[in-house]
Enzyme design. Structure first.
Site, mmCIF file in Angstrom:
data_model
loop_
_atom_site.group_PDB
_atom_site.id
_atom_site.type_symbol
_atom_site.label_atom_id
_atom_site.label_comp_id
_atom_site.label_asym_id
_atom_site.label_seq_id
_atom_site.Cartn_x
_atom_site.Cartn_y
_atom_site.Cartn_z
ATOM 1 N N GLY A 30 104.813 34.503 76.301
ATOM 2 C CA GLY A 30 105.765 34.074 75.310
ATOM 3 C C GLY A 30 106.066 32.522 75.462
ATOM 4 O O GLY A 30 106.725 32.020 74.552
ATOM 5 N N SER A 76 103.590 30.608 74.790
ATOM 6 C CA SER A 76 102.638 29.794 74.094
ATOM 7 C C SER A 76 103.068 29.090 72.999
ATOM 8 O O SER A 76 104.115 29.334 72.455
ATOM 9 C CB SER A 76 101.659 30.961 73.352
ATOM 10 O OG SER A 76 100.683 31.717 74.477
ATOM 11 N N ASP A 106 93.326 24.812 69.868
ATOM 12 C CA ASP A 106 94.413 25.930 69.972
ATOM 13 C C ASP A 106 95.855 25.172 69.390
ATOM 14 O O ASP A 106 96.612 25.031 70.265
ATOM 15 C CB ASP A 106 94.715 26.527 71.300
ATOM 16 C CG ASP A 106 95.360 27.739 71.354
ATOM 17 O OD1 ASP A 106 96.034 28.225 70.314
ATOM 18 O OD2 ASP A 106 95.684 28.245 72.547
ATOM 19 N N SER A 137 98.505 26.684 75.686
ATOM 20 C CA SER A 137 97.766 27.365 75.375
ATOM 21 C C SER A 137 97.347 28.929 76.020
ATOM 22 O O SER A 137 97.739 29.956 75.568
ATOM 23 C CB SER A 137 96.280 26.804 75.442
ATOM 24 O OG SER A 137 95.417 27.625 75.005
ATOM 25 N N HIS A 176 96.590 30.161 68.457
ATOM 26 C CA HIS A 176 96.517 31.738 68.615
ATOM 27 C C HIS A 176 97.996 32.396 68.030
ATOM 28 O O HIS A 176 97.704 33.643 67.745
ATOM 29 C CB HIS A 176 96.177 32.325 69.967
ATOM 30 C CG HIS A 176 97.148 31.920 70.973
ATOM 31 N ND1 HIS A 176 97.209 30.821 71.721
ATOM 32 C CD2 HIS A 176 98.254 32.890 71.362
ATOM 33 C CE1 HIS A 176 98.045 30.696 72.808
ATOM 34 N NE2 HIS A 176 98.651 31.934 72.456
#
Length: 295
Positions: free
Chosen positions: A246, A248, A175, A263, A145
């Site tokens: 942040g 991720s 992801d 994720s 993402h």
């Protein structure tokens, strides 16, 4: 059970990663002989059918996985899931409702993208996951993402120091994203080994550009999460490790073992939370064109 303790070498490695690259968020997770008892295969099929029914109920803010030991499908529901929505989910399960265990957690399940300073792409930042290599070409893995929102990534908010392009990105469903190093001035240290599958109860740590390094345990495997605003992702590692926007794309690891990429999830690192991770080994196996490996 293995325990995880970061060695000085591991600490130095993450400092070097942070200093060299920043880390990626958006500025803009039978009883034998009993005739009536189902066979193991029948029970597995039943739980699979329950899992499918939960998916088809389409309740955002839920995540679930099959606990084969307990013989249940464990559903985790965030704070946005109403009693009416849970009733709809249980209605979809029907006569197998006794096979479902419901757990409530605070916050809302979202991909962990938010404002901050780290590696930037467009108006977003995320956290670097693991460096990987194919021949003499170097890349790193992060969340899909994140990769979806920017064609190029930089070490600074001004976009003056380019790292390289997003060469592959998948979200939802999976992801993960693969970013290539095109800037020869940037180092790309390694130190991790190819990841095995995680296991329930495993002690793990994760690092992110917003909250640094935090630890916890693996609580579920092969989890499906329906984010409140980001689609459905399958086959995730579920943990009780905290994370915040942040973080991720950041790495989930057990010592030198590369396990997952952050994720999304709910909660924060003050009150705790639930987070989900894309398994690294599944991400790598889904990138046969690039033939990359963790190093």
């Amino acid at each position: 059970m293995r325990t995880t303790r970061r060695t000085p070498r591991t600490t130095r490695r993450f400092r070097l990663l942070a200093a060299t690259l920043g880390l990626l968020t958006a500025t803009a997770v039978a009883t034998p002989g009993a005739a009536a008892a189902p066979t193991r295969g029948t029970r597995a099929e039943q739980l699979s059918a329950v899992s499918t029914a939960i998916l088809n109920a389409a309740v955002d803010g839920t995540a679930w996985y099959v606990d084969e030991t307990a013989g249940q499908v464990v559903v985790t529901a965030d704070s946005t899931v109403s009693k009416l929505s849970l009733a709809r989910l249980m209605s979809a399960v029907g006569s197998d409702a006794s096979s479902v265990a419901i757990r409530r957690v605070p916050g809302r399940f979202t991909p962990l993208v938010a404002a901050g300073d780290a590696i930037y792409g467009g108006q977003y930042r995320c956290s670097l996951g693991f460096n990987v290599v194919s021949g003499s070409t170097y890349y790193f893995l992060t969340a899909g993402h994140c990769g979806n929102v920017a064609p190029d990534w930089y070490t600074d908010v001004a976009h003056s120091n380019r790292i390289g392009p997003t060469v592959s990105s998948t979200f939802p469903g999976n992801d993960f994203a693969l970013i290539r190093y095109d800037n020869s001035a940037l180092s790309h240290p390694g130190g991790f080994t190819s990841a095995p599958d995680a296991y329930i109860g495993e002690s793990v740590q994760r690092t992110g550009s917003t909250t640094g390094t935090h630890g916890g345990t693996v609580t579920g495997l092969n989890a499906t999460v329906r984010y409140t605003d980001g689609g459905i992702v399958y086959g995730l590692i579920q943990t009780d490790v905290c994370a915040e926007p942040g973080d991720s794309g950041g790495p989930l690891f057990d010592g030198s073992l590369a396990l997952g990429l952050t994720s999304g999830g709910s909660g924060d690192c003050t009150s705790g939370g639930t987070t989900f991770y894309q398994p690294v080994n599944k991400a790598i196996s889904a990138l046969p064109l690039y033939n990359v490996s963790v190093y």
